[in-house]
Design a protein around this motif. Structure first.
Motif, PDB file in Angstrom:
ATOM      1  N   ALA A 145      -9.194  -9.573   0.891  1.00  0.00           N
ATOM      2  CA  ALA A 145      -9.882  -8.276   0.853  1.00  0.00           C
ATOM      3  C   ALA A 145      -8.913  -7.160   1.247  1.00  0.00           C
ATOM      4  N   GLU A 146      -8.090  -7.421   2.243  1.00  0.00           N
ATOM      5  CA  GLU A 146      -7.114  -6.439   2.719  1.00  0.00           C
ATOM      6  C   GLU A 146      -6.079  -6.135   1.621  1.00  0.00           C
ATOM      7  N   ALA A 147      -5.626  -7.183   0.927  1.00  0.00           N
ATOM      8  CA  ALA A 147      -4.618  -7.017  -0.125  1.00  0.00           C
ATOM      9  C   ALA A 147      -5.163  -6.218  -1.305  1.00  0.00           C
ATOM     10  N   ASN A 148      -6.462  -6.310  -1.544  1.00  0.00           N
ATOM     11  CA  ASN A 148      -7.072  -5.612  -2.680  1.00  0.00           C
ATOM     12  C   ASN A 148      -7.790  -4.324  -2.279  1.00  0.00           C
ATOM     13  N   LYS A 149      -7.437  -3.800  -1.099  1.00  0.00           N
ATOM     14  CA  LYS A 149      -8.077  -2.588  -0.591  1.00  0.00           C
ATOM     15  C   LYS A 149      -7.903  -1.406  -1.557  1.00  0.00           C
ATOM     16  N   ALA A 150      -6.814  -1.428  -2.322  1.00  0.00           N
ATOM     17  CA  ALA A 150      -6.542  -0.332  -3.255  1.00  0.00           C
ATOM     18  C   ALA A 150      -7.628  -0.194  -4.331  1.00  0.00           C
ATOM     19  N   PHE A 151      -8.350  -1.293  -4.604  1.00  0.00           N
ATOM     20  CA  PHE A 151      -9.377  -1.266  -5.652  1.00  0.00           C
ATOM     21  C   PHE A 151     -10.774  -0.967  -5.099  1.00  0.00           C
ATOM     22  N   ALA A 152     -10.839  -0.606  -3.816  1.00  0.00           N
ATOM     23  CA  ALA A 152     -12.140  -0.381  -3.185  1.00  0.00           C
ATOM     24  C   ALA A 152     -12.907   0.762  -3.860  1.00  0.00           C
ATOM     25  N   HIS A 153     -12.194   1.683  -4.502  1.00  0.00           N
ATOM     26  CA  HIS A 153     -12.888   2.822  -5.128  1.00  0.00           C
ATOM     27  C   HIS A 153     -13.671   2.411  -6.377  1.00  0.00           C
TER      28      HIS A 153
END
Length: 156
Positions: A145-153
């Motif tokens: 989840a931390e590694a993919n934080k950039a896609f949270a939007h």
């Protein structure tokens, strides 16, 4: 939403500790409808926990273990355009508990050489101490989840 949401079933609390979470654990451990066997495994594991940890109430140890194992974040795949992104989302309390119980069961089952009671007790104690396979699984889920934080939007 394409379909109706599934109706949540009411899980009965277990007879010995009168706890819904223990009732849920028994249901998850149960195979082929053999509930009495699942109950004896869970209660046996709780007896082992009572002996190993000088705690009069194994339910406290179990709840602390669940709290340690329960994930706070997970990733869900979502298609945007032609690409599929892993989007981090927060886990609800109910789903977190379900995941934690399932992980405890899976890792207990995957070990070999001991009775299921002992393996279940070992996994719960490992979670209580903040170690073991289920804790590692939670950490891996959080890292993802931390590694993919950039896609949270993309979350909606």
């Amino acid at each position: 939403m394409r379909r109706r949401q599934a109706v949540k079933r009411q899980i009965l609390p277990d007879p010995k500790y009168n706890s819904k979470i223990v009732g849920k654990l028994i249901n998850i451990i149960m195979e082929k409808g053999k509930k009495s066997t699942a109950e004896s495994i869970v209660y046996g594991a709780f007896d082992i926990i009572r002996q190993k940890v000088q705690e009069d109430d194994p339910l406290k140890v179990f709840n602390k273990s669940l709290e340690n194992i329960r994930p706070k974040l997970e990733v869900k795949p979502r298609r945007v355009g032609g690409a599929t992104y892993q989007i981090p989302i927060e886990v609800t309390q109910e789903r977190g508990v379900s995941l934690a119980l399932r992980w405890i069961k899976d890792f207990s089952r995957s070990k070999k050489g001991k009775p299921m009671m002992d393996r279940l007790a070992d996994e719960i104690l490992a979670g209580y101490k903040g170690e073991g396979a289920a804790i590692k699984k939670r950490d891996d889920t959080h890292k993802m989840a931390e590694a993919n934080k950039a896609f949270a939007h993309f979350r909606w």
